[in-house]
Design a protein around this motif. Sequence first.
Motif, PDB file in Angstrom:
ATOM      1  N   ARG A  32      24.109  -4.741  15.535  1.00 55.12           N
ATOM      2  CA  ARG A  32      24.797  -4.260  14.704  1.00 55.12           C
ATOM      3  C   ARG A  32      24.547  -3.178  13.697  1.00 55.12           C
ATOM      4  NH1 ARG A  32      26.550 -10.143  13.575  1.00 55.12           N
ATOM      5  NH2 ARG A  32      28.453 -10.386  15.114  1.00 55.12           N
ATOM      6  N   ALA A  33      23.020  -3.311  13.066  1.00 56.55           N
ATOM      7  CA  ALA A  33      22.352  -2.489  12.255  1.00 56.55           C
ATOM      8  C   ALA A  33      22.500  -1.079  13.045  1.00 56.55           C
ATOM      9  CB  ALA A  33      21.284  -2.830  11.874  1.00 56.55           C
ATOM     10  N   GLU A  38      21.908   6.163  10.485  1.00 56.99           N
ATOM     11  CA  GLU A  38      20.892   6.421   9.672  1.00 56.99           C
ATOM     12  C   GLU A  38      21.590   7.196   8.416  1.00 56.99           C
ATOM     13  OE1 GLU A  38      16.383   6.396  10.013  1.00 56.99           O
ATOM     14  OE2 GLU A  38      16.975   8.384  10.072  1.00 56.99           O
ATOM     15  N   THR A  39      21.420   6.548   7.441  1.00 61.07           N
ATOM     16  CA  THR A  39      22.028   7.207   6.038  1.00 61.07           C
ATOM     17  C   THR A  39      20.607   7.458   4.839  1.00 61.07           C
ATOM     18  OG1 THR A  39      23.624   7.096   4.625  1.00 61.07           O
ATOM     19  CG2 THR A  39      22.622   5.050   4.870  1.00 61.07           C
ATOM     20  N   ARG A  86      19.370   2.125   7.602  1.00 64.59           N
ATOM     21  CA  ARG A  86      20.789   1.432   8.153  1.00 64.59           C
ATOM     22  C   ARG A  86      21.326   0.543   7.584  1.00 64.59           C
ATOM     23  NH1 ARG A  86      21.175   4.188  13.221  1.00 64.59           N
ATOM     24  NH2 ARG A  86      19.087   4.985  14.082  1.00 64.59           N
ATOM     25  N   LEU A  87      22.477   0.269   7.688  1.00 60.82           N
ATOM     26  CA  LEU A  87      23.303  -0.815   7.291  1.00 60.82           C
ATOM     27  C   LEU A  87      23.602  -1.889   8.100  1.00 60.82           C
ATOM     28  CD1 LEU A  87      26.227   1.221   5.194  1.00 60.82           C
ATOM     29  CD2 LEU A  87      24.198   0.321   4.171  1.00 60.82           C
ATOM     30  N   GLN A  98      23.496  -4.879   3.885  1.00 55.72           N
ATOM     31  CA  GLN A  98      21.996  -4.893   3.371  1.00 55.72           C
ATOM     32  C   GLN A  98      21.431  -3.697   4.162  1.00 55.72           C
ATOM     33  OE1 GLN A  98      20.655  -8.562   4.343  1.00 55.72           O
ATOM     34  NE2 GLN A  98      18.893  -7.708   5.000  1.00 55.72           N
ATOM     35  N   ALA A  99      20.402  -3.078   3.458  1.00 59.30           N
ATOM     36  CA  ALA A  99      19.753  -1.983   4.060  1.00 59.30           C
ATOM     37  C   ALA A  99      18.532  -2.541   4.826  1.00 59.30           C
ATOM     38  CB  ALA A  99      19.029  -1.035   2.901  1.00 59.30           C
ATOM     39  N   VAL A 100      18.424  -2.121   5.932  1.00 58.23           N
ATOM     40  CA  VAL A 100      17.377  -2.251   7.085  1.00 58.23           C
ATOM     41  C   VAL A 100      16.952  -1.074   7.624  1.00 58.23           C
ATOM     42  CG1 VAL A 100      18.505  -4.526   7.763  1.00 58.23           C
ATOM     43  CG2 VAL A 100      18.991  -2.450   9.089  1.00 58.23           C
TER      44      VAL A 100
END
Length: 120
Positions: A32-33, A38-39, A86-87, A98-100
């Motif tokens: 899913r992430a 990528e942000t 990535r979220l 959450q950020a991963v």
Amino acid sequence: MPLGLQERDRSKLQLPSPIITKRTRTASTSERAFEHPETSGTIRLFCREKGHGFITPAEGGEDTFVHISDIEGEYIPLPGDKVKYRLCPIPPKFEKYQAVHVHIVNLTPEVHQKWDTPLH
């Protein structure tokens, strides 16, 4: 402490956390992430002792939670560091993120500590 309070306090400790750490993330959650691009963003706050912090997205919007296990690289992030991430949706409803896979791409001028530096 009265027995009723002990039972209540214990029940609070037994609730599962909605935060998905890197070591407890399932393959489907990781997929899913990677569905999210990528942000970029900026570290607003990060507390090594507490094990988490927040990233302000470059495009604006609500700050994003980041867990210590999702910080890649050798340096502990400081407020103002530019990051890419990535979220990842957070259960149970998968409405929040959450950020991963967080990578620091531009360090602030302050001296950064490495992860192997002992806590004070």
